[in-house]
Design a protein around this motif. Structure first.
Motif, PDB file in Angstrom:
ATOM      1  N   ILE B  55      62.034  -3.939 -82.250  1.00 49.31           N
ATOM      2  CA  ILE B  55      61.280  -4.636 -83.292  1.00 49.31           C
ATOM      3  C   ILE B  55      62.026  -4.569 -84.621  1.00 49.31           C
ATOM      4  O   ILE B  55      62.177  -5.568 -85.320  1.00 49.31           O
ATOM      5  N   GLU B  56      62.510  -3.390 -84.935  1.00 50.28           N
ATOM      6  CA  GLU B  56      63.234  -3.229 -86.207  1.00 50.28           C
ATOM      7  C   GLU B  56      64.480  -4.097 -86.229  1.00 50.28           C
ATOM      8  O   GLU B  56      64.798  -4.734 -87.232  1.00 50.28           O
ATOM      9  N   GLN B  57      65.178  -4.124 -85.134  1.00 50.19           N
ATOM     10  CA  GLN B  57      66.379  -4.958 -85.069  1.00 50.19           C
ATOM     11  C   GLN B  57      66.030  -6.425 -85.242  1.00 50.19           C
ATOM     12  O   GLN B  57      66.714  -7.169 -85.946  1.00 50.19           O
ATOM     13  N   ALA B  58      64.962  -6.834 -84.596  1.00 49.39           N
ATOM     14  CA  ALA B  58      64.547  -8.235 -84.688  1.00 49.39           C
ATOM     15  C   ALA B  58      64.211  -8.594 -86.130  1.00 49.39           C
ATOM     16  O   ALA B  58      64.498  -9.687 -86.602  1.00 49.39           O
ATOM     17  N   LEU B  59      63.612  -7.635 -86.849  1.00 51.71           N
ATOM     18  CA  LEU B  59      63.244  -7.887 -88.235  1.00 51.71           C
ATOM     19  C   LEU B  59      64.451  -7.878 -89.150  1.00 51.71           C
ATOM     20  O   LEU B  59      64.544  -8.675 -90.081  1.00 51.71           O
ATOM     21  N   GLU B  60      65.370  -6.995 -88.863  1.00 53.21           N
ATOM     22  CA  GLU B  60      66.560  -6.912 -89.711  1.00 53.21           C
ATOM     23  C   GLU B  60      67.388  -8.186 -89.627  1.00 53.21           C
ATOM     24  O   GLU B  60      68.078  -8.542 -90.572  1.00 53.21           O
ATOM     25  N   ARG B  61      67.268  -8.841 -88.511  1.00 59.13           N
ATOM     26  CA  ARG B  61      68.028 -10.088 -88.350  1.00 59.13           C
ATOM     27  C   ARG B  61      67.501 -11.169 -89.297  1.00 59.13           C
ATOM     28  O   ARG B  61      68.163 -12.159 -89.549  1.00 59.13           O
ATOM     29  N   GLY B  62      66.289 -10.979 -89.758  1.00 59.13           N
ATOM     30  CA  GLY B  62      65.767 -11.877 -90.794  1.00 59.13           C
ATOM     31  C   GLY B  62      64.942 -13.026 -90.257  1.00 59.13           C
ATOM     32  O   GLY B  62      63.942 -13.411 -90.853  1.00 59.13           O
ATOM     33  N   SER B  63      65.326 -13.572 -89.135  1.00 56.43           N
ATOM     34  CA  SER B  63      64.526 -14.688 -88.613  1.00 56.43           C
ATOM     35  C   SER B  63      63.432 -14.131 -87.725  1.00 56.43           C
ATOM     36  O   SER B  63      63.679 -13.304 -86.871  1.00 56.43           O
ATOM     37  N   PHE B  64      62.215 -14.499 -87.970  1.00 56.50           N
ATOM     38  CA  PHE B  64      61.121 -13.878 -87.264  1.00 56.50           C
ATOM     39  C   PHE B  64      60.711 -14.689 -86.036  1.00 56.50           C
ATOM     40  O   PHE B  64      60.067 -15.727 -86.153  1.00 56.50           O
ATOM     41  N   ASP B  65      61.116 -14.188 -84.914  1.00 60.23           N
ATOM     42  CA  ASP B  65      60.696 -14.809 -83.659  1.00 60.23           C
ATOM     43  C   ASP B  65      59.381 -14.149 -83.284  1.00 60.23           C
ATOM     44  O   ASP B  65      59.350 -13.082 -82.661  1.00 60.23           O
ATOM     45  N   PHE B  66      58.295 -14.805 -83.676  1.00 62.56           N
ATOM     46  CA  PHE B  66      56.988 -14.167 -83.504  1.00 62.56           C
ATOM     47  C   PHE B  66      56.624 -13.975 -82.051  1.00 62.56           C
ATOM     48  O   PHE B  66      55.944 -13.026 -81.695  1.00 62.56           O
ATOM     49  N   ASN B  67      57.088 -14.886 -81.229  1.00 61.82           N
ATOM     50  CA  ASN B  67      56.791 -14.728 -79.798  1.00 61.82           C
ATOM     51  C   ASN B  67      57.412 -13.463 -79.253  1.00 61.82           C
ATOM     52  O   ASN B  67      56.794 -12.699 -78.515  1.00 61.82           O
ATOM     53  N   ARG B  68      58.663 -13.246 -79.648  1.00 58.59           N
ATOM     54  CA  ARG B  68      59.360 -12.055 -79.157  1.00 58.59           C
ATOM     55  C   ARG B  68      58.718 -10.789 -79.697  1.00 58.59           C
ATOM     56  O   ARG B  68      58.505  -9.819 -78.973  1.00 58.59           O
ATOM     57  N   LEU B  69      58.399 -10.839 -81.015  1.00 58.97           N
ATOM     58  CA  LEU B  69      57.764  -9.670 -81.627  1.00 58.97           C
ATOM     59  C   LEU B  69      56.418  -9.395 -80.972  1.00 58.97           C
ATOM     60  O   LEU B  69      56.065  -8.253 -80.700  1.00 58.97           O
ATOM     61  N   ASP B  70      55.678 -10.468 -80.729  1.00 66.01           N
ATOM     62  CA  ASP B  70      54.375 -10.322 -80.094  1.00 66.01           C
ATOM     63  C   ASP B  70      54.525  -9.711 -78.708  1.00 66.01           C
ATOM     64  O   ASP B  70      53.728  -8.883 -78.282  1.00 66.01           O
ATOM     65  N   ASN B  71      55.564 -10.128 -78.016  1.00 67.65           N
ATOM     66  CA  ASN B  71      55.837  -9.606 -76.681  1.00 67.65           C
ATOM     67  C   ASN B  71      56.111  -8.105 -76.711  1.00 67.65           C
ATOM     68  O   ASN B  71      55.573  -7.338 -75.914  1.00 67.65           O
ATOM     69  N   TYR B  72      56.941  -7.681 -77.673  1.00 67.53           N
ATOM     70  CA  TYR B  72      57.225  -6.251 -77.807  1.00 67.53           C
ATOM     71  C   TYR B  72      55.934  -5.495 -78.085  1.00 67.53           C
ATOM     72  O   TYR B  72      55.677  -4.421 -77.528  1.00 67.53           O
TER      73      TYR B  72
END
Lengths: 190, 127
Positions: B55-72
């Protein structure tokens, strides 16, 4: 890395066995979550079931020999009495797995129970319509597992009783043979 | 020492970090399987650390893939529910709500003052 676990040794639970059948129920549990796999495995063992756990629907199909691309991992004469699968899994969902099982000639009569942490009515309906035996909300309770096990034992008892009756009939037939013919008794082992 | 552990455990229940599901796990433990709860907890911490890192990595990348975050978060919520980590479960639910709404700032705010700590010392969020 394959995470298919071979059938565990059975652990006898504390409560006296209600089983008249010598074979305990063999349950295939499917869940992508490590924690949930550990948990369901324990619930099933405590309920005196033989357990095989796999981490995906694909592995489940491989185990059952339903995956045409791979060689089956399970034993040749595989006997699975119950399949418990998580609904939400990456790749193939529990619902898709349910459909594949119900489409197969070998396993369509095996009861499939779907588990989910989400109480979504259309999802539940869809699974039941597709032939799921039951739909359990996570976290699964020991009482849920026991209830399902008990209802399956009744079915197994019935078929076991039938097979016992059949053997008794066969034995009777053997003894009624002409005495001039040397008796060759077939001893069937239970 | 045992009394201290018992007190700590009780306080986790009192403060809502743990719920009755944890007791269900304890009841599945017996003399033949004396380490069951510890084994589940170990798996949970390992899983959680991995998910949080993702999750932290996904956020650090800056673009928020909400589906992926929701999945995690769905996975994290699932395992938290199974172990009885009640507060974590609640936080996951809120996070998912923000994902649904596509509100990156909303949950960033939540994350700021309250960092999610999951480790052997506790099973909930530090406030």
């Amino acid at each position: 890395m394959a995470e298919v676990m071979l059938p565990m040794k059975m652990e006898m639970a504390n409560d006296p066995s209600k089983f008249t059948s010598p074979d305990l129920l063999h349950v295939l549990a499917v869940d992508d979550s490590h924690v949930d796999r550990k948990f369901i495995e324990r619930l099933l063992k405590v309920s005196s079931c033989k357990v095989t756990v796999v981490d995906s629907a694909t592995r489940a199909l491989q185990y059952l020999g339903l995956d045409v691309n791979e060689k089956p991992i399970g034993c040749k004469d595989l006997k699975v009495n119950l399949i418990m699968t998580d609904y939400s899994m990456p790749g193939m969902t529990g619902y898709e797995l349910l459909k594949k099982i119900k489409e197969s000639s070998a396993f369509r009569d095996v009861p499939v129970v779907v588990m989910s942490s989400e109480n979504i009515l259309p999802r539940i309906d869809r699974c039941l319509e597709e032939g799921a035996e039951d739909f359990l909300l996570k976290p699964v309770k020991l009482s849920d597992v026991r209830r399902i096990r008990d209802s399956l034992i009744k079915v197994e008892d019935l078929s076991f009783t039938k097979s016992i009756n059949k053997r008794e009939l066969e034995t009777e037939n053997v003894y009624s043979l002409d005495s001039s013919v040397p008796l060759q008794l077939k001893r069937t082992k239970i | 020492m045992q009394r201290q552990v018992a007190l700590i455990k009780q306080s986790l229940f009192d403060q809502g970090y743990l719920d009755e599901q944890f007791i269900e796990l304890e009841e599945l433990q017996d003399d033949a399987n004396p380490n069951f709860v510890e084994e589940v907890a170990t798996l949970y911490f390992k899983d959680s650390a991995r998910l949080i890192s993702n999750i932290e990595q996904a956020l650090e990348r800056g673009s928020f893939d909400f589906n992926r975050l929701d999945n995690y978060m769905h996975q994290f919520k699932g395992s938290s529910t199974s172990i009885g980590a009640s507060k974590v479960k609640t936080e996951c639910t809120m996070f998912r709500e923000y994902c649904r709404v596509g509100n990156a700032e909303g949950w960033q705010d939540r994350r700021g003052p309250r960092r999610l700590h999951v480790g052997p010392s506790n099973t909930g969020t530090d406030q």
